[in-house]
Design an enzyme around this catalytic site. Sequence first.
Site, PDB file in Angstrom:
ATOM      1  N   SER A   1       0.865  -1.284  -0.084  1.00 40.47           N
ATOM      2  CA  SER A   1      -0.124   0.070  -0.113  1.00 40.47           C
ATOM      3  C   SER A   1       0.881   1.197  -0.065  1.00 40.47           C
ATOM      4  CB  SER A   1      -0.955   0.081   1.323  1.00 40.47           C
ATOM      5  OG  SER A   1      -1.512   1.288   1.455  1.00 40.47           O
TER       6      SER A   1
ATOM      7  N   TYR B   1      -1.920   0.143  10.715  1.00 38.81           N
ATOM      8  CA  TYR B   1      -2.167  -0.350   9.323  1.00 38.81           C
ATOM      9  C   TYR B   1      -0.794   0.030   8.441  1.00 38.81           C
ATOM     10  CZ  TYR B   1      -3.693  -0.925   4.436  1.00 38.81           C
ATOM     11  OH  TYR B   1      -3.843  -1.272   3.137  1.00 38.81           O
TER      12      TYR B   1
END
Length: 258
Positions: free
Chosen positions: A143, A156
């Site tokens: 990501s 995250y």
Amino acid sequence: MATAVPPAASRIAVVTGASSGIGAATARRLAEAGYRVVLTARRKDRIEALAEEITAAGHQATAYPLDVTDRAAVDEFATAFKTVGVLVNNAGGALGADPVATGDPDQWRTMYETNVLGTLHLTQALLPKLDASGDGTVVIVSSTAGHATDEGGAGYVAAKHGAHVLAETLRLEIVGRPVRVIEIAPGMVRTEEFALTRFGGDTAKAEKVYQGVPDPLTADDVADTITWAVTRPPHVNIDLLIVRPRAQASNTKVHREA
């Protein structure tokens, strides 16, 4: 230009987290590119339905229910193959968007176990099979969160930084072997579940993530990118590809229309 059909020795592609979103879209795209796709996820009904859909379209797909955080189950799964051509480590996800001071350690642990240890389990278990194909590819779907920091949701961000470092280090360690390591790092992708899961099913919070953003990426946009990288000639390694919608300049700067 048409995508070349992969050679027989490397035609099996394992996709984790294939029950929805990027994983499901990637399975469809790789099947269309000529791979025999193996769909893994915890939701048996979802991957079985997708396997049927892909098979009905004239391609090859098999569903295998699997929890990537269960190492014993992963090792058993790996025994089913002599060779594997492609491993797409897509299983992951985000939970919460709290600051470090109040973040839930259980959510941090879950994200690390799925995004990092799940990727480690599959990669370790299938690396000998990828080697044996003579032309293997490991894809790690990280990501843009793994390449920058922003306020809120550090759990995250930390997990995706871990996935990025795993990819970068593996590439150094196996250089000279017939296995490529590709990292695809998507930015804002609108899927049916990602934001909804992150905010515990709160639809209003999930919708706010994309509010006013013209054309965020779709799961198929990312799947197309993954398939393009995987189907380059064997000597071409796409080390890292960051893909964002045009409206997103960075993790913290997004154009939103009134």
